[in-house]
Enzyme design. Structure first.
Site, PDB file in Angstrom:
ATOM      1  N   SER A 181       0.946  -1.168   0.021  1.00 11.42           N
ATOM      2  CA  SER A 181       0.103  -0.023  -0.012  1.00 11.42           C
ATOM      3  C   SER A 181       0.846   1.246   0.006  1.00 11.42           C
ATOM      4  CB  SER A 181      -0.959  -0.112   0.954  1.00 11.42           C
ATOM      5  OG  SER A 181      -2.069   0.943   1.029  1.00 11.42           O
ATOM      6  N   ASP A 279      -7.730  -2.808  -7.697  1.00  6.85           N
ATOM      7  CA  ASP A 279      -7.485  -2.698  -6.253  1.00  6.85           C
ATOM      8  C   ASP A 279      -8.522  -2.104  -5.693  1.00  6.85           C
ATOM      9  OD1 ASP A 279      -4.598  -2.275  -4.422  1.00  6.85           O
ATOM     10  OD2 ASP A 279      -6.299  -0.745  -4.276  1.00  6.85           O
ATOM     11  N   HIS A 347      -6.362  -5.934  -1.724  1.00  6.33           N
ATOM     12  CA  HIS A 347      -5.352  -4.807  -1.473  1.00  6.33           C
ATOM     13  C   HIS A 347      -4.326  -5.521  -0.526  1.00  6.33           C
ATOM     14  CE1 HIS A 347      -3.806  -0.822  -1.561  1.00  6.33           C
ATOM     15  NE2 HIS A 347      -3.631  -0.918  -0.075  1.00  6.33           N
TER      16      HIS A 347
END
Length: 415
Positions: A181, A279, A347
């Site tokens: 991330s 995503d 994610h």
């Protein structure tokens, strides 16, 4: 449940390193707990978390044949781009080591179990704690009343590296820099810097997990992410730490170089890109930020992709097309790069055992993420660029759309 403050993207975007610490791990494995190490020498470098506390990392020492190999993982956790959101962040584990758990659970690519992480299990593995709010890239400070707010991510990165060098990193034979991330974005920003600290003989590569954030046009035809990053780069003094070749190329908008799609062609170290083409974080906050959906037409679709109408599915397919388009030069021209772009609504997939390597983990051409990354790093295959088909063709996806979504005490979204 109160409405998350982050949902306007004018305050703060916060995301956990992986989506599912609460999900069961394969084979009953609960991961290894690794203690936190504060960087005592950080103060001399002016390297502080937002609130002035010392930065930290977790180190699991390597053993056997992996004793001289190193894997460093940037923790994720969103960003803050104005004083109010950064002050709020400084009072949480996202801005201060005072509020962090003093142990971290190592799973997935950080696992020390050979059956769950066959290529990297015996390496020295480090998780870099995230407490600056700008993907370890800022370098300034601003007085906030009687206190100081420190935007020192770049110095935190340097302080941690300098602390690790005498612990064996200086003699690394193999090394992999990764992150998830906002930590995946950090990997793009610091990949070449990492290489510069290590021996010239070392085999050094980088892998970004869910860090390929697009300069997307949202469903209201606005560039919400670009606006957010522009403010972030300005507030936290990030511009001077961006690749100068990139900022010259994109003058007069240097903040574009915070986006991996623009910075990627200037990175010299071999890079692997692990990302979902759908995503879930970018779906919710880049493609369909709440500011672009005031009436909530997308709410059901966000919670369950099978509830999306044809128009919404077209928008999602368009996002995938845009991502693959942004990666096309890398696909065609990077001879040392690797890729695993799957169609899962997810994610972060490397830190969670379920998605990294398990009997039910996602696959492209019957290859797991763990195997694909290992093949690329060790050169076991000549071409390691896997691109999955478009939704809904893939039956191996976990599709971890935010069934596990919660809000913290500040109302910031956590997945």
């Amino acid at each position: 449940m109160k409405m998350p403050r982050l949902l306007d993207l004018t305050v703060v975007m916060v995301l956990l390193v992986c989506v599912a610490p609460s999900l069961p791990l394969v084979s009953g494995d609960t991961g290894q707990r690794v203690s936190m190490t504060l960087v005592r020498g950080a103060a001399a470098l002016g390297a502080f978390c937002l609130d002035g506390s010392l930065p930290a990392y977790h180190l699991d020492k390597g053993f056997g044949a992996g004793s001289n190999n190193w894997l460093l993982q940037f923790e994720g956790g969103g960003w803050c781009n104005d004083m109010a959101s950064c002050v709020d962040r400084s009072k949480t584990r996202r801005g201060s080591t005072r509020f962090m758990s003093k142990t971290a659970v190592f799973t997935g690519i950080l696992s020390n179990n050979a059956s769950l992480n066959p290529d990297f299990y015996n390496w020295n593995k480090v998780r870099l704690r995230y407490c600056d709010g700008a993907s370890f890239a800022g370098d300034t400070q601003i007085r906030n009343g009687a206190s100081m707010l420190y935007f020192r991510g770049q110095r935190i990165w340097k302080a941690i590296i300098l602390d690790l060098l005498p612990k064996g990193l200086a003699k690394a034979r193999r090394a992999l820099l990764t992150g998830c991330s906002a930590g995946g974005l950090s990997t793009f920003l610091h990949c070449d810097s990492f290489t510069s600290y290590l021996p010239r003989t070392a085999n050094v590569k980088c892998m970004s997990d869910a860090g390929f954030f697009l300069d997307a046009i949202d469903v209201a035809s606005n560039r919400t992410m670009r606006s957010f990053y522009t403010k972030l780069v300005s507030l936290q003094g990030v511009q001077k730490n961006l690749d100068p070749n990139c900022t010259r190329a994109f003058y007069p908008e240097p903040s574009l170089c915070f986006f991996p799609q623009y910075a990627l062609r200037f990175i010299r170290t071999p890079m692997f890109i692990l990302n979902s083409a759908y995503d879930v974080f970018q779906f919710h906050h880049g493609l369909v930020p709440p500011s672009a959906d005031r009436t909530g037409r997308w709410n059901r679709c966000k919670l369950n992709v099978t509830a999306c109408n044809p128009h919404q599915l077209d928008a999602l397919q368009g996002f995938r097309t845009d991502m693959l388009g942004a990666l096309m030069n890398f696909v065609r021209n990077s001879t040392r790069g690797g890729m695993f772009i799957n169609p899962c609504f997810d994610h972060c997939q490397s830190a969670l055992q379920e998605t990294w390597l398990s009997p039910t983990s996602p696959r492209i051409h019957n290859k797991t993420i763990a195997r694909t990354v290992g093949d690329w790093y060790f050169g076991r295959r000549k071409e390691v660029k896997e691109i999955g088909c478009s939704y809904p063709c893939d039956k191996t996806c976990h599709n971890l759309i935010p069934a596990s979504t919660t809000t913290d005490s500040l109302g910031n979204l956590e997945i």
